[in-house]
Scaffold this motif. Structure first.
Motif, short mmCIF file in Angstrom:
data_model
loop_
_atom_site.label_atom_id
_atom_site.label_comp_id
_atom_site.label_asym_id
_atom_site.label_seq_id
_atom_site.Cartn_x
_atom_site.Cartn_y
_atom_site.Cartn_z
N PHE A 228 0.83 -1.21 0.00
CA PHE A 228 0.00 0.00 0.00
C PHE A 228 0.86 1.25 0.00
O PHE A 228 0.63 2.20 -0.78
N VAL A 229 1.88 1.29 0.86
CA VAL A 229 2.72 2.49 1.00
C VAL A 229 3.52 2.74 -0.28
O VAL A 229 3.57 3.87 -0.78
N THR A 230 4.16 1.69 -0.82
CA THR A 230 4.96 1.89 -2.04
C THR A 230 4.08 2.33 -3.21
O THR A 230 4.47 3.18 -4.01
N ALA A 231 2.86 1.76 -3.29
CA ALA A 231 1.94 2.18 -4.36
C ALA A 231 1.47 3.61 -4.13
O ALA A 231 1.38 4.40 -5.08
N MET A 232 1.18 3.98 -2.88
CA MET A 232 0.69 5.31 -2.58
C MET A 232 1.71 6.37 -2.97
O MET A 232 1.37 7.39 -3.60
N ILE A 233 2.98 6.16 -2.62
CA ILE A 233 3.98 7.17 -2.96
C ILE A 233 4.28 7.15 -4.47
O ILE A 233 4.56 8.20 -5.06
N PHE A 234 4.17 5.98 -5.09
CA PHE A 234 4.40 5.92 -6.54
C PHE A 234 3.33 6.69 -7.30
O PHE A 234 3.63 7.38 -8.28
N PHE A 235 2.07 6.62 -6.85
CA PHE A 235 0.97 7.30 -7.55
C PHE A 235 1.08 8.82 -7.47
O PHE A 235 0.35 9.53 -8.18
#
Length: 406
Positions: A228-235
């Motif tokens: 969730f965190v890696t996707a959130m910052i990537f978006f």
């Protein structure tokens, strides 16, 4: 010299089964055909004349439909099999795209976007489970990478084609092309790929542990937080960063587009060779995800240097390499962690973490920017990446304890 390097690059694409290549092909067709999505907010605002607030709520319905679809797709993949879910998802999505163009009311579009994303995102966990069935354990991560490349190529081609269709024939034509591409993709799949009943072969890198329920798998829930965190910052690449390019450095849409293209080119050129290298070396997936999360977080710390536009390029390179390290191996870890017969549930929760990240990333990032400015947002996003990296170290310790107890 260049010919040798090119041959070595092509060697990374050897060893895939026929079914994996067909899955990559239909994924490309499906993603290239999903042309409505990049222009959705523009269509709602300019053609249907909704307010920004109404557009925001329609996009929230979009996100929650994606989450429900991911969960249903995984649940049904375990109950009736991934093959039936994939065929149902793409076929009904295509038909519903034809219908969606005739819905123009606010509540109708909220319901319509929720419904179409529920149908469309049932495909994702089912597709991940199908990779586990059709790919050999020794090249499963590469198979996931091949499909990711197809997704990236599809997303690169789709908006360009969509823009041409809008200019030539208008938004209505876009819905017809989107629907037709989904139906065509699944017809190719149904004609060329036979349903496989055989149980998924699990690899030995992260042996699945028989647990009473996915909700009691502590390691997997920590892993979901990391995803969730890696996707959130990537978006942030698609929400806050384009605004920052313009507000801080006065970049044009074309210049921002070039930076986004750099991300796509790096993924296309480097992801398969890097994944192949780590597979040959049999490196632990969580160790690789650790470095990916750390690099993605660090890229936002680079953005704190706000007086030199060249830092945008360095930050893009770093987050792109972090993406290469984090996402393919997190896909593979989620599938390898699932107990036999529960692959769908695990992949459903994994894909739901990305859907939730998409909702939170834009709302949280833009909210922080509005109240405190870009610098605070970059600091918070970078720190989230570091927290995710430390959670990887925590999982490593828990995996050691788990293997000793097994």
């Amino acid at each position: 010299m260049l010919l040798t390097a090119f041959k070595r690059y092509l060697n990374n694409f050897k060893g895939f089964s026929r079914e994996i290549w067909i899955l990559a092909l239909i994924t490309f067709i499906n993603r290239a055909g999903t042309m409505v999505l990049p222009f959705l907010s523009k269509y709602l605002k300019e053609d249907l004349h909704f307010t920004y607030g109404e557009v925001g709520w329609i996009m929230v319905a979009f996100g929650f439909g994606s989450m429900l679809g991911s969960w249903l797709g995984g649940k049904l993949s375990d109950k009736i099999g991934f093959y039936k879910v994939m065929v149902f998802s793409l076929f009904t999505t295509g038909i519903f795209f034809f219908v969606l163009q005739y819905i123009t009311s606010f509540w109708g579009l909220c319901f319509g976007m929720f419904t179409i994303m529920t149908l469309a995102d049932m495909f994702r966990p089912a597709m991940f489970v199908s990779l586990g069935a059709y790919a050999k354990p020794e090249n499963r991560t590469r198979s996931l990478t091949l499909v990711r490349l197809a997704v990236n190529l599809g997303f690169a081609a789709g908006p360009a084609l969509g823009g041409l269709i809008i200019m030539g024939m208008g938004y209505q034509a876009l819905f017809w092309v989107d629907g037709s591409s989904s139906v065509m993709a699944i017809l190719i799949f149904a004609l060329l790929v036979k349903e496989k009943k055989k149980a998924i072969q699990h690899d030995t890198d992260s042996p699945s542990i028989e647990v009473a329920s996915v909700f009691k798998d502590k390691i997997f829930w920590i892993f979901l937080f990391i995803s969730f965190v890696t996707a959130m910052i990537f978006f942030q690449l698609f929400t806050a960063l384009p605004l920052y390019h313009s507000d801080q450095f006065g970049l044009t849409e074309f210049q921002t587009g070039l930076l986004m293209t750099l991300n796509g080119l790096l993924i296309f050129a480097l992801e398969m060779p890097i994944v192949s290298y780590f597979e040959r070396k049999q490196k632990g997936k969580i160790k690789i995800i650790f470095w990916g999360a750390l690099m993605m977080g660090s890229s936002f710390y680079l953005l704190l240097i706000d007086f030199w536009a060249g830092m945008l390029v360095l930050a893009m390179i770093l987050i792109s390499i972090g993406e290469i390290f984090a996402f393919p191996f997190s896909n593979a870890f989620a599938l390898s962690r699932a107990p036999r017969g529960h692959e769908g549930r695990y992949m459903a929760l994994y894909t739901m973490s990305f859907s939730l990240a998409h909702i939170v990333s834009s709302k949280a990032g833009l909210g922080i920017i509005a109240d405190f400015g870009y610098q605070v947002n970059w600091l918070i996003m970078g720190s989230f990446g570091v927290v995710a990296a430390f959670c990887c170290l925590w999982i490593q310790k828990l995996l050691v304890v788990e293997s000793q107890a097994a």
